[in-house]
Write a protein that holds these residues in place. Sequence first.
Motif, mmCIF file in Angstrom:
data_model
loop_
_atom_site.group_PDB
_atom_site.id
_atom_site.type_symbol
_atom_site.label_atom_id
_atom_site.label_comp_id
_atom_site.label_asym_id
_atom_site.label_seq_id
_atom_site.Cartn_x
_atom_site.Cartn_y
_atom_site.Cartn_z
ATOM 1 N N TYR A 41 127.337 56.871 66.178
ATOM 2 C CA TYR A 41 126.393 56.695 66.726
ATOM 3 C C TYR A 41 125.561 55.733 67.201
ATOM 4 O O TYR A 41 124.654 55.895 67.660
ATOM 5 C CB TYR A 41 125.873 58.617 65.568
ATOM 6 C CG TYR A 41 124.024 58.455 66.733
ATOM 7 C CD1 TYR A 41 123.839 58.967 67.402
ATOM 8 C CD2 TYR A 41 122.892 57.781 66.087
ATOM 9 C CE1 TYR A 41 122.878 58.883 68.295
ATOM 10 C CE2 TYR A 41 121.748 57.775 66.478
ATOM 11 C CZ TYR A 41 121.632 58.534 67.668
ATOM 12 O OH TYR A 41 120.913 59.103 68.382
ATOM 13 N N ARG A 56 115.310 54.078 69.370
ATOM 14 C CA ARG A 56 115.153 55.069 69.830
ATOM 15 C C ARG A 56 114.560 55.476 68.294
ATOM 16 O O ARG A 56 113.933 53.967 68.166
ATOM 17 C CB ARG A 56 116.181 56.386 68.886
ATOM 18 C CG ARG A 56 115.413 57.415 68.077
ATOM 19 C CD ARG A 56 117.377 58.150 67.361
ATOM 20 N NE ARG A 56 116.512 58.640 66.581
ATOM 21 C CZ ARG A 56 117.017 59.089 65.462
ATOM 22 N NH1 ARG A 56 118.399 58.169 64.614
ATOM 23 N NH2 ARG A 56 116.966 59.262 64.159
ATOM 24 N N GLN A 60 111.551 60.133 66.396
ATOM 25 C CA GLN A 60 112.613 60.849 67.138
ATOM 26 C C GLN A 60 113.470 61.799 66.596
ATOM 27 O O GLN A 60 114.499 60.205 65.618
ATOM 28 C CB GLN A 60 112.969 60.089 68.275
ATOM 29 C CG GLN A 60 112.189 60.021 69.492
ATOM 30 C CD GLN A 60 112.586 58.982 71.098
ATOM 31 O OE1 GLN A 60 113.172 58.322 70.525
ATOM 32 N NE2 GLN A 60 112.693 60.003 71.804
ATOM 33 N N THR A 61 113.916 62.834 66.559
ATOM 34 C CA THR A 61 115.253 63.214 66.282
ATOM 35 C C THR A 61 116.853 62.464 67.096
ATOM 36 O O THR A 61 116.364 61.966 67.687
ATOM 37 C CB THR A 61 115.118 64.996 66.125
ATOM 38 O OG1 THR A 61 115.844 65.345 67.543
ATOM 39 C CG2 THR A 61 114.240 64.875 65.176
ATOM 40 N N ARG A 63 118.722 64.425 67.998
ATOM 41 C CA ARG A 63 119.138 65.206 69.659
ATOM 42 C C ARG A 63 117.595 64.639 70.641
ATOM 43 O O ARG A 63 118.026 64.862 71.483
ATOM 44 C CB ARG A 63 118.776 66.780 69.168
ATOM 45 C CG ARG A 63 118.345 67.823 70.773
ATOM 46 C CD ARG A 63 118.532 69.237 70.109
ATOM 47 N NE ARG A 63 120.170 69.540 69.313
ATOM 48 C CZ ARG A 63 120.984 69.595 69.564
ATOM 49 N NH1 ARG A 63 121.352 70.011 71.294
ATOM 50 N NH2 ARG A 63 122.398 69.430 68.874
ATOM 51 N N GLU A 64 116.126 64.940 70.043
ATOM 52 C CA GLU A 64 115.319 64.575 71.126
ATOM 53 C C GLU A 64 115.749 63.251 71.638
ATOM 54 O O GLU A 64 115.485 62.754 73.266
ATOM 55 C CB GLU A 64 113.809 64.195 70.058
ATOM 56 C CG GLU A 64 113.270 65.535 70.027
ATOM 57 C CD GLU A 64 112.479 65.044 68.387
ATOM 58 O OE1 GLU A 64 111.564 66.209 68.676
ATOM 59 O OE2 GLU A 64 112.076 63.304 67.510
ATOM 60 N N ALA A 66 118.768 61.855 72.708
ATOM 61 C CA ALA A 66 119.670 62.289 73.727
ATOM 62 C C ALA A 66 119.143 63.196 75.155
ATOM 63 O O ALA A 66 118.806 62.981 75.521
ATOM 64 C CB ALA A 66 120.326 63.445 72.866
ATOM 65 N N ILE A 67 118.175 63.515 74.761
ATOM 66 C CA ILE A 67 116.806 64.712 75.602
ATOM 67 C C ILE A 67 116.854 63.327 76.361
ATOM 68 O O ILE A 67 116.596 63.427 77.854
ATOM 69 C CB ILE A 67 115.922 65.105 75.473
ATOM 70 C CG1 ILE A 67 116.705 66.879 74.839
ATOM 71 C CG2 ILE A 67 115.147 66.089 75.935
ATOM 72 C CD1 ILE A 67 116.103 68.047 73.828
ATOM 73 N N TYR A 81 125.154 65.708 75.298
ATOM 74 C CA TYR A 81 125.044 66.852 74.416
ATOM 75 C C TYR A 81 126.237 67.045 74.034
ATOM 76 O O TYR A 81 126.191 67.068 72.339
ATOM 77 C CB TYR A 81 124.482 67.909 75.067
ATOM 78 C CG TYR A 81 123.015 67.543 75.321
ATOM 79 C CD1 TYR A 81 122.608 66.949 75.260
ATOM 80 C CD2 TYR A 81 122.565 68.646 77.165
ATOM 81 C CE1 TYR A 81 120.829 66.928 75.362
ATOM 82 C CE2 TYR A 81 121.492 68.265 77.180
ATOM 83 C CZ TYR A 81 120.836 67.302 76.709
ATOM 84 O OH TYR A 81 119.686 66.784 77.427
ATOM 85 N N ILE A 84 126.789 64.569 70.485
ATOM 86 C CA ILE A 84 125.045 64.899 70.616
ATOM 87 C C ILE A 84 125.654 66.266 68.976
ATOM 88 O O ILE A 84 125.024 65.347 67.682
ATOM 89 C CB ILE A 84 124.145 64.652 70.565
ATOM 90 C CG1 ILE A 84 123.934 63.403 71.166
ATOM 91 C CG2 ILE A 84 122.501 65.031 69.319
ATOM 92 C CD1 ILE A 84 123.191 62.108 70.208
ATOM 93 N N LYS A 85 125.832 67.065 69.783
ATOM 94 C CA LYS A 85 126.425 67.792 68.400
ATOM 95 C C LYS A 85 127.426 67.632 67.605
ATOM 96 O O LYS A 85 127.238 68.530 66.307
ATOM 97 C CB LYS A 85 126.396 69.368 69.315
ATOM 98 C CG LYS A 85 127.103 71.071 69.009
ATOM 99 C CD LYS A 85 126.640 71.948 68.608
ATOM 100 C CE LYS A 85 127.029 73.079 68.319
ATOM 101 N NZ LYS A 85 126.728 72.579 66.477
ATOM 102 N N GLU A 88 125.710 65.687 64.867
ATOM 103 C CA GLU A 88 124.880 66.850 64.314
ATOM 104 C C GLU A 88 125.644 67.529 63.145
ATOM 105 O O GLU A 88 125.396 67.385 62.133
ATOM 106 C CB GLU A 88 123.367 66.990 64.886
ATOM 107 C CG GLU A 88 122.569 66.880 65.500
ATOM 108 C CD GLU A 88 121.810 67.609 66.270
ATOM 109 O OE1 GLU A 88 120.872 67.017 66.247
ATOM 110 O OE2 GLU A 88 122.250 68.246 66.879
#
Length: 127
Positions: A41, A56, A60-61, A63-64, A66-67, A81, A84-85, A88
């Motif tokens: 990552y 980043r 920010q997480t 996921r945030e 990534a968005i 996505y 990232i999933k 996580e």
Amino acid sequence: MAKKKKSKKGQETEIDISQKLENVKVLVGSDRAKEAIAYIYLIYNDIITKKFKKPRLAYQTIREYAITCVTELGQKPESIYPFIKKIEDIIYGGIEPTVKELNFTVQLFSNLYNDITGKALPTVPFG
């Protein structure tokens, strides 16, 4: 002269992906698969930061971030996505990842790397 400056600037934006993947291999070889996946990552994060000048932010997480990469940088949601999933799930899931999960994560990263750079990810066998 301007051409040399341009190519020199291009070299600055490159990261040594082969060396970074060797670092992942060392982590895997020392039974630190979860850290290896977290490091993958971080490689992704480095690539985005260097290419798009969009690091980043501390609050920010992943996921945030990534968005943000999808909405502001035009990354493909179908590539980012699932990656990232998986990151996580492994980092926060509390279970040591298997070689199969590690290889799957590397495959997801490989797809992202190709989308971002237009290059194939060098192959490094893990386990």
